[in-house]
Structure formats: structure tokens, C-alpha cells
Enzyme design. Structure first.
Site: not given
Ligand code: ACM
Length: 429
Positions: A121, A171, A235
Site C-alpha cells: 500500500d 495505493h 481508489e
Molecule cells: C477499500 O476499502 N478501499 C477496498
């Protein structure tokens, strides 16, 4: 007492004292399904018919979970879903190998069969990649290849499959900190991110970046033998692709309709590469831009699961309001918005919808999530896991729905877990 509750065909009343010597293993009956089993519990013998090796494992667990006395009668049991998962975020806070093994024990004891490890991440990259060693050098604690082999083997002995998650193209700030040439501004030096939230930085769209991640996945598939590899996809902010002339040039070269389409392009390239390894890609469902044939995890709401099946996808349901165990169990001051609460009853009453007509069999499972931004230690993770995992296990297995009955079984079940040293959060029915 037993959790998840099995399906009983006929319970005659009365019990016998459990003695492992009473068990007679019968030949497998494949009509029970690979994870199914039948138990005929009589006064002098317990006949165990497995559907397959996993079914035999679960049958023996059922016998042990009943404790000292077994109900006379017949149990014919099998799970509702083939994917009964828990995701553990080891990127935000690293979790030591011993604790990962302990989580595998918890999964197996609750007849859950997938552990997804969120390995990378913005805040860390936790998997050794021999070809690209700086990924872990910048990130501190991580798993070596030997660690992963030990985890995967331990899990397989308990019929748990470990699904690796390598998140991209957002991420990825930890990867950009290690290798700036993967980013949209190769001259920029970013740190491994020390904040929570969504970093605006993404991978660039160069062929060399695709090759880099193909090389990462080559090592991943060597280590994780299961059929699925998760590549994140959630995201992802398109801002850098919109603002960077070189990204715009690539978008034109690739014939993409705009920056918003770049995420789907990268994911599709990863899917192609995984197909060469005979593996299937899984991604978090934000919009309908995933590659065809990929499996998706619908996390935004409960409606997107059935909708995604209509796009021809296999779906694992992970709606955050029902499955995010990092959310508090009751409203409390803290980092989460007031509506981000997941009660025990809210977990138990998660009712996976049926597939729409024409998409039968496409909802392949459910998964609980343990994001660790606010869970720095194993004890914190366990406290958030229990007792909600027990309710989730009944949803995943498809146990008969009866909340008062569940609560009656839960008390002695939690007492046994606590006696084994498990950290249990507050039980608020
Ligand atoms: C997530 O909670 N971004 C998968």
C-alpha cells in the site's frame, strides 16, 4: 458450542459422550461437495462420510466443536459459498508471521477458507521481491520468501488458501518511494507515506512499468499456488494522468478514452499476464472498468454485488457496512465517521442476495476485512475480529438463521476462545 452451526437433517434428542474411537470413516460421497460431509451419530458409532478431504476436515471439526457430548441424529452439512474469506492488511501495520498463523487457526476453526493478505500500500511493501529488493528495503518489516512458504503450507494443512494482494495502480506510494521511475514524475523523491487516506500518486503508463509489475507477479505466483491473485484497483485517483503531458501522450498512443480509462488498462495488462500463468485476477470493484473474466470484490455497497454478476463477473461480496471489522462495534469518538459502525447483529444479519436470473453461481463468496490503519498490534486486530468473526462465519457457511440461538452458542464458544488466549472485544448483542 458449535459455530458455525451445521445443518441438521434429523436430531433425535439425546446425546452420547464424544470419543474419537467411535468415529468410522466411510468412503467419500462426491455428491456432498468437496467441503461437505455427513455424520450419522448413533449410540455406539459415529459414521463420517466426507465429500472430499476438506469435508473430512470440517466433519472432524464439527465433532470437536460440539465438545464432550454429541447430539444423536444425522447431520448433512456443506457451505453455502466456496469463498469464505478474511482480508488482513499487513501493509499499514505489519503483522508478524506467528500472528498470521494464529489468524489461520481462527479461520479454520470457523470453517473459513481464504486468507487474503493485503501486502502492499502507500504505507508499506511487505513482500520480498528478489528482482526488485528496494521495495522492502524502504518499508521496514516484511515477509521473506521462506516466511510466505511457511504461511502457505500451514494454511494448506488447514484447507485455507492464501490470496496475495499487490495493489495497483493507486495505493502505490511505497513502491514509488523505492523506485521513482515507476511514477508520473520520475525526478520526484517521495517517502513511504506516513499518513492515512488515499495518496494522489499513481503508477505511470510506461511499458517498462508494466514489465516491472509483471516481474513482481512472476515471483508472487511462484510463492502462492492458489488460482487467484488480487491486484487492488481501488481508489485510484486519475489526477496525475490528467496533469502529466507524458501520461496524456501515452493515453493517446494506447487509444484510451481518457485518464479515467488508464486504471482499467493497467489492470487488464496484469490480467493478461496472470492468464499466462494460468491464474485469475481479482480486484476491488469501484466501477465497471475491470477486465472481462476477472473476479471482483464489491466493497462499496450491497447492491453492486448482484449488478457486477450481470457484467459476467464472479463476485466476492465485501460491502463495507457489513464486513469491515476495523469499524467500531458501537458509535464512539475516533477516526471513523459516525455511520461507520458495524455491530454484531449487523454482521450476523448480512444477508447475501441471490444472483439475478442469468447469473446463477456468480456470487462465489463473502469476505470480512481487517484494515489496520488504527490496529497497530495483533491484540488490536483480534479484539476487532471477535466476536464479529463468529457471526460472519455463520453468514459465510449459510447456517440456519436464528439470532437468539446464535447468541446462546456464542457465550460458551467465546469462553473457549478466551481460554486459549484469544483477545475478545466487547460482546454487545
Ligand atoms: C477499500 O476499502 N478501499 C477496498
Amino acid at each position: 458450542m458449535i459455530i458455525p452451526r451445521p445443518r441438521e437433517l434429523a436430531v433425535l434428542g439425546g446425546t452420547i459422550a464424544y470419543d474419537p474411537d467411535l468415529v468410522r470413516l466411510e468412503p467419500p460421497d462426491p455428491t456432498l461437495g468437496p467441503e461437505g460431509y455427513r455424520l450419522r451419530i448413533g449410540p455406539t458409532a459415529v459414521h463420517l462420510t466426507p465429500g472430499g478431504p476438506a469435508g473430512q476436515f470440517y466433519a472432524r471439526q464439527t465433532l470437536v466443536a460440539y465438545g464432550e457430548r454429541l447430539p444423536l441424529g444425522e447431520i448433512e452439512d456443506r457451505p453455502r459459498f466456496p469463498w469464505r474469506g478474511v482480508m488482513l492488511d499487513v501493509a499499514r501495520h505489519f503483522m508478524p508471521v506467528d500472528f498470521v498463523l494464529r489468524m489461520i487457526d481462527h479461520l479454520a476453526a470457523h470453517k473459513l477458507n481464504v486468507l487474503q493478505l493485503h501486502l502492499t500500500d502507500d504505507q508499506g511493501w511487505r513482500l520480498e521481491i528478489k528482482r526488485h529488493p528496494r521495495l522492502t528495503e524502504v518499508s521496514g518489516d516484511h515477509y521473506s520468501h521462506d516466511d510466505i512458504r511457511a504461511i502457505v503450507e500451514y494454511a494448506a494443512e488447514r484447507f485455507v488458501r492464501v490470496v496475495p494482494e499487490i495493489g495497483l495502480p493507486g495505493h502505490v506510494q511505497a513502491a514509488l518511494a523505492a523506485y521513482p521511475h515507476l511514477g508520473n514524475d520520475p525526478a520526484r523523491r517521495l517517502p513511504v507515506w506516513a499518513e492515512w487516506g488515499i495518496s494522489p500518486h499513481t503508477l505511470n503508463l510506461e511499458e517498462s512499468t508494466i514489465t516491472f509489475f509483471e516481474e513482481v507477479l512472476d515471483e508472487v505466483v511462484e510463492l502462492f499456488p492458489g488460482p487467484y491473485v488480487h491486484v487492488g484497483g481501488d481508489e485510484c485517483r486519475p489526477g496525475e494522468w490528467e496533469a502529466t503531458p507524458r501520461a496524456q501522450e501515452r493515453i493517446r498512443e494506447l487509444g484510451l478514452s481518457g485518464a479515467h480509462a488508464a486504471r482499467g488498462w493497467i489492470t487488464a495488462r496484469m490480467a493478461e499476464h496472470l492468464r499466462r500463468h494460468d491464474r485469475r485476477l481479482v480486484y476491488w470493484y469501484d466501477t465497471d472498468d475491470g477486465p472481462s473474466g476477472a473476479t471482483t470484490m464489491t466493497w462499496l455497497d450491497e447492491e453492486s454485488g448482484p449488478l457486477a454478476t450481470l457484467e459476467g463477473r464472479d463476485v466476492v461480496l465485501a460491502p463495507h457496512r457489513r464486513t469491515y471489522f476495523d469499524y467500531p462495534v458501537q458509535p464512539e469518538p475516533g477516526p471513523f465517521a459516525p455511520d461507520r459502525v458495524l455491530t454484531l447483529t449487523g454482521t450476523y444479519h448480512f444477508d447475501p442476495p441471490p444472483e439475478p436470473p442469468g447469473a446463477m453461481g456468480r456470487i462465489i463468496g463473502v469476505q470480512a476485512q481487517l484494515w489496520t490503519e488504527y490496529l497497530p498490534t495483533p491484540a488490536d486486530v483480534e479484539r476487532q475480529t471477535f466476536p464479529r468473526l463468529c457471526a460472519f462465519a455463520e453468514v459465510a457457511w449459510g447456517s440456519p438463521r436464528d439470532y437468539p440461538d446464535f447468541l446462546r452458542r456464542l457465550d460458551p464458544h467465546l469462553a473457549r476462545l478466551a481460554a486459549q488466549g484469544t483477545v475478545i472485544g466487547p460482546l454487545i448483542p
